[in-house]
Motif scaffolding. Structure first.
Motif, short mmCIF file in Angstrom:
data_model
loop_
_atom_site.label_atom_id
_atom_site.label_comp_id
_atom_site.label_asym_id
_atom_site.label_seq_id
_atom_site.Cartn_x
_atom_site.Cartn_y
_atom_site.Cartn_z
N SER A 253 31.90 27.55 29.30
CA SER A 253 31.16 28.76 29.88
C SER A 253 31.99 29.66 30.72
N PHE A 254 32.73 28.93 31.75
CA PHE A 254 33.34 29.63 32.70
C PHE A 254 34.87 30.21 32.09
N PHE A 255 35.12 29.70 31.10
CA PHE A 255 36.58 30.18 30.42
C PHE A 255 36.05 31.16 29.28
N VAL A 256 35.06 30.98 28.80
CA VAL A 256 34.34 32.12 27.81
C VAL A 256 34.15 33.46 28.68
N LYS A 257 33.56 33.23 29.67
CA LYS A 257 33.36 34.43 30.75
C LYS A 257 34.47 35.03 31.08
N ALA A 258 35.49 34.22 31.64
CA ALA A 258 36.77 34.64 32.00
C ALA A 258 37.64 35.35 30.82
N CYS A 259 37.72 34.85 29.63
CA CYS A 259 38.17 35.28 28.59
C CYS A 259 37.83 36.64 28.43
N ASP A 305 30.15 38.59 25.24
CA ASP A 305 29.85 39.39 26.64
C ASP A 305 28.58 39.53 27.18
N ARG A 306 27.46 39.33 26.06
CA ARG A 306 26.31 39.53 26.48
C ARG A 306 25.26 38.16 26.79
N LEU A 307 26.11 37.10 26.77
CA LEU A 307 25.42 35.99 26.88
C LEU A 307 25.76 35.22 28.14
N SER A 308 24.41 34.71 28.59
CA SER A 308 24.44 34.17 30.22
C SER A 308 25.19 32.78 30.00
N PHE A 309 25.57 32.03 31.03
CA PHE A 309 26.18 30.88 31.01
C PHE A 309 25.42 29.93 30.38
N LEU A 405 46.63 36.15 30.50
CA LEU A 405 46.54 34.57 31.19
C LEU A 405 46.61 34.68 32.35
N LYS A 406 47.17 35.61 33.33
CA LYS A 406 46.91 35.54 34.66
C LYS A 406 45.67 35.72 34.94
N LYS A 407 44.92 36.80 34.31
CA LYS A 407 43.63 37.13 34.64
C LYS A 407 42.64 36.12 34.54
N VAL A 408 42.82 35.47 33.54
CA VAL A 408 42.05 34.37 33.22
C VAL A 408 42.13 33.32 34.23
N LYS A 409 43.22 33.14 34.56
CA LYS A 409 43.48 32.07 35.86
C LYS A 409 42.81 32.64 37.18
N GLU A 410 42.76 33.82 37.47
CA GLU A 410 42.28 34.42 38.42
C GLU A 410 40.75 34.39 38.40
N TYR A 411 40.27 34.89 37.29
CA TYR A 411 38.69 34.39 37.22
C TYR A 411 38.28 33.03 37.37
N VAL A 412 38.98 32.10 36.96
CA VAL A 412 38.70 30.73 37.06
C VAL A 412 38.58 30.14 38.53
N GLU A 413 39.70 30.60 38.90
CA GLU A 413 39.97 30.23 40.39
C GLU A 413 38.93 30.78 41.55
N GLU A 414 38.63 32.02 41.15
CA GLU A 414 37.62 32.76 41.95
C GLU A 414 36.27 32.83 41.04
N PRO A 415 35.37 32.15 40.50
CA PRO A 415 34.42 32.32 39.46
C PRO A 415 32.97 32.60 40.04
N GLU A 416 32.96 32.89 41.37
CA GLU A 416 31.62 33.17 42.06
C GLU A 416 31.13 34.46 41.34
N GLU A 417 31.76 35.61 41.26
CA GLU A 417 31.42 37.00 40.76
C GLU A 417 30.88 36.80 39.13
N LEU A 418 31.90 35.90 38.35
CA LEU A 418 31.15 35.63 37.04
C LEU A 418 30.01 34.72 36.81
N PHE A 419 30.12 33.73 37.93
CA PHE A 419 28.72 32.76 37.58
C PHE A 419 27.44 33.76 38.28
N LEU A 420 27.64 34.39 39.19
CA LEU A 420 26.50 34.98 39.80
C LEU A 420 26.01 36.26 38.79
N GLU A 421 26.92 36.77 38.05
CA GLU A 421 26.57 37.58 36.99
C GLU A 421 25.99 37.25 36.06
N GLY A 422 26.60 36.05 35.49
CA GLY A 422 26.08 35.17 34.26
C GLY A 422 24.76 34.53 34.72
#
Length: 422
Positions: A253-259, A305-309, A405-422
Motif C-alpha cells: 500500500s505504501f508503494f501504490v500510494k508512492a507510485c 489515487d482514490r483508495l485509502s491504505f 523512480l527518485k520520487k518513489v524513493k523519496e515518498y517511501v523514505e518519508e511516508p508520513e504524509e502519504l500515510f496520514l492522507e490515506g
C-alpha cells in the motif's frame, strides 16, 4: 442439465478442461464446483447448476470451444435412476524390472507379476527371480553370472568389483578408460525427460513476455530506498490497523500510494503507445503482479489515487483469495495503466521486471536487507530495498524515468504524509 463452457470475454474463443473436481457418476449439489477450466487469460471454476449425478463428457486436458457441453447433470428422479458408470477393471500392473531381470524372466519362463520385488521401489531383481524359480540362488557362471553383474550395477546392490591388477590398470588409463564404472542415475532412462503441452495461460504469458521484448524499447533504471521509516510506521500502527480494518498493513500500500503521486508528476510513465499515437491516461489503474499456481496474473486496482491504505490492502487480499479459489474474473485483469511487481516476497534481491504491454512502466520491488550505508558521515546498518523501473524508451525519456523512480524513493523514505492522507 448441460454443463457448458461459459463466455469469459470477447477475445476468448476456447478453453482447456483443466481438472474435474468430481468423478464421473458422482452425486453433486447445486452451486458446488465441479470443474476447472483454463483460458489464455484466467483459470475459473464451473459450478453445478442443480443437484444430481454428474456425467463427464470431455476429459481433462481437452481444448473445447466456448459454449461447448463438457458434462451433464441428471437431475431429480433421473439422477436416482441413473446407473453408475461402468469402470473397466484395470489390468494388473507389471512390477518394474531391470533389463537383466527381464531377460532372465523370459529365459526361465517366470511371470514377473507373481514375484515380489525386493529392490528399490519394488523392483524385481535377479535374486528375486532365482528365488522364485529355484528357491535359492546358486553360483552363477557364464551368461547368468554376467546378468547378475548387470543387475547389481542397475539396482545398486552390493557386488564388489574385483581389485584391478596393476598390469591392466596402466593400459586402461592409457586408453582413456576408468577401471571402475561411474554411478548410474537412479532415474530410469525412459523417465529422464518428460514432455507436456503448455496451458493456455502459460502460452499467453509467453506470448506477452516475448512481445514486450520484441515490440518495445525496454530499458531499466535502478535505485534503492531506506525502508526504516515505513517499517517503524507499520510496527506502530499494524495492530490498530488490523483491528480497525480486518487486514494487515503491508508494504504494497505504501508503494501504490508512492507510485500514484510519482505518476502525477511524471504522466508519461502512466501513458502508452497505440500505433502512432501517445495515449495519456488521466486516471491511475495500478496492476499488482501476484504469483499463482498456473502463472503470474496482474489484477488491477482501479482509481488507486482514490483508495485509502485500508482499501488498497483489502483489495489486494481479495484478489489473492479470488486467485486461490479460481474466482478471478477477466474484468479484474483489464485496464491497467502501470504495474508493480514484488519479487522480494520470493527472496529476490535485484531483478529487471518486464513490461506488461500496452503499459509503458513497471516497478520492481525486492527483498529488504540490512546493509551498511552512510548517514551523517557515519556508517550504519539500515533496512534497504533495491528498486527497479523498466520503461518503454519510445515514450519515456531517461530523465523522466530516473525522476519518477527518485520520487518513489523519496515518498517511501518519508511516508508520513502519504500515510496520514490515506
Amino acid at each position: 442439465m448441460e454443463i457448458k463452457v461459459p463466455s469469459v470475454g470477447e477475445s476468448v474463443y476456447e478453453a482447456l478442461v483443466g481438472k474435474w473436481l468430481k468423478k464421473n457418476g458422482e452425486a453433486v449439489r447445486k452451486d458446488e464446483p465441479v470443474c476447472e477450466i483454463e483460458t489464455d487469460k484466467i483459470t475459473m471454476e464451473i459450478d453445478a447448476g442443480a443437484d444430481g449425478v454428474l456425467t463427464i463428457m470431455v476429459p481433462e486436458g481437452a481444448t473445447v470451444k466456448i459454449g461447448s457441453v463438457i458434462g451433464i447433470i441428471a437431475e431429480g428422479a433421473a439422477a436416482a435412476e441413473a446407473p453408475p458408470p461402468s469402470r473397466p477393471e484395470a489390468p494388473k500392473e507389471a512390477p518394474p524390472l531391470s533389463p537383466a531381470a527381464r531377460k532372465l524372466a523370459q529365459e526361465k519362463g517366470i511371470s514377473p507379476e507373481t514375484v515380489k520385488g525386493t529392490g528399490r521401489g519394488g523392483r524385481v531383481t535377479v535374486d528375486d527371480l532365482f528365488a522364485a524359480g529355484t528357491g535359492d540362488r546358486g553360483p552363477g557362471t557364464g551368461k547368468t553370472e554376467e546378468l547378475l553383474k548387470v543387475a547389481a550395477v542397475e539396482s545398486g546392490e552390493a557386488l564388489a568389483p574385483a581389485p584391478p591388477s596393476s598390469e591392466g590398470k596402466g593400459e586402461a588409463i592409457a586408453q582413456g578408460f576408468s577401471p571402475t564404472p561411474g554411478p548410474r542415475s537412479p532415474v530410469p532412462e525412459g523417465e529422464r525427460v518428460t514432455r507436456s503441452p503448455m496451458t493456455p495461460i502459460r502460452k499467453r504469458i509467453a506470448e506477452r513476455l516475448l512481445a514486450a521484448r520484441q515490440q518495445t524499447a525496454m530499458l531499466t533504471t535502478f535505485n534503492e530506498a531506506d525502508l526504516g521509516r515505513v517499517m517503524e510506521l507499520r510496527k506502530k500502527y499494524k495492530e490498530h490497523f488490523q483491528k480497525k480494518h480486518g487486514v494487515s498493513l503491508g508494504f504494497m500500500s505504501f508503494f501504490v500510494k508512492a507510485c500514484v503521486e510519482a505518476l502525477k508528476e511524471y504522466p508519461a510513465v502512466n501513458g502508452s503507445i497505440e500505433g502512432d499515437d501517445i495515449v495519456s491516461h488521466h486516471y491511475y489503474h495500478v496492476g499488482i503482479a501476484i504469483g499463482a499456481e498456473k502463472g503470474l496474473v496482474v489484477p488491477v486496482l482501479r482509481d488507486a489515487d482514490r483508495l485509502s491504505f485500508a482499501e488498497i490492502e483489502t483489495a489486494i487480499a481479495g484478489f489473492a483469495d479470488k486467485i486461490k479459489a479460481n474466482r478471478l474474473e477477466l474484468s479484474d485483469l483489464q485496464g491497467g495503466t502501470f504495474t508493480i511487481s514484488n519479487g522480494g516476497v520470493y527472496g529476490s534481491l535485484l531483478s529487471t521486471p518486464i513490461l506488461n504491454p500496452p503499459q509503458s512502466g513497471v516497478l520492481g520491488m525486492h527483498a529488504v536487507q540490512e546493509r551498511p550505508v552512510v548517514r551523517d558521515g557515519q556508517i550504519v546498518a539500515r533496512p534497504m530495498m533495491y528498486l527497479a523501473l523498466s520503461y518503454d524508451h519510445r515514450i519515456i525519456d531517461g530523465r523522466e524515468a530516473v525522476g519518477f523512480l527518485k520520487k518513489v524513493k523519496e515518498y517511501v523514505e518519508e511516508p508520513e504524509e502519504l500515510f496520514l492522507e490515506g
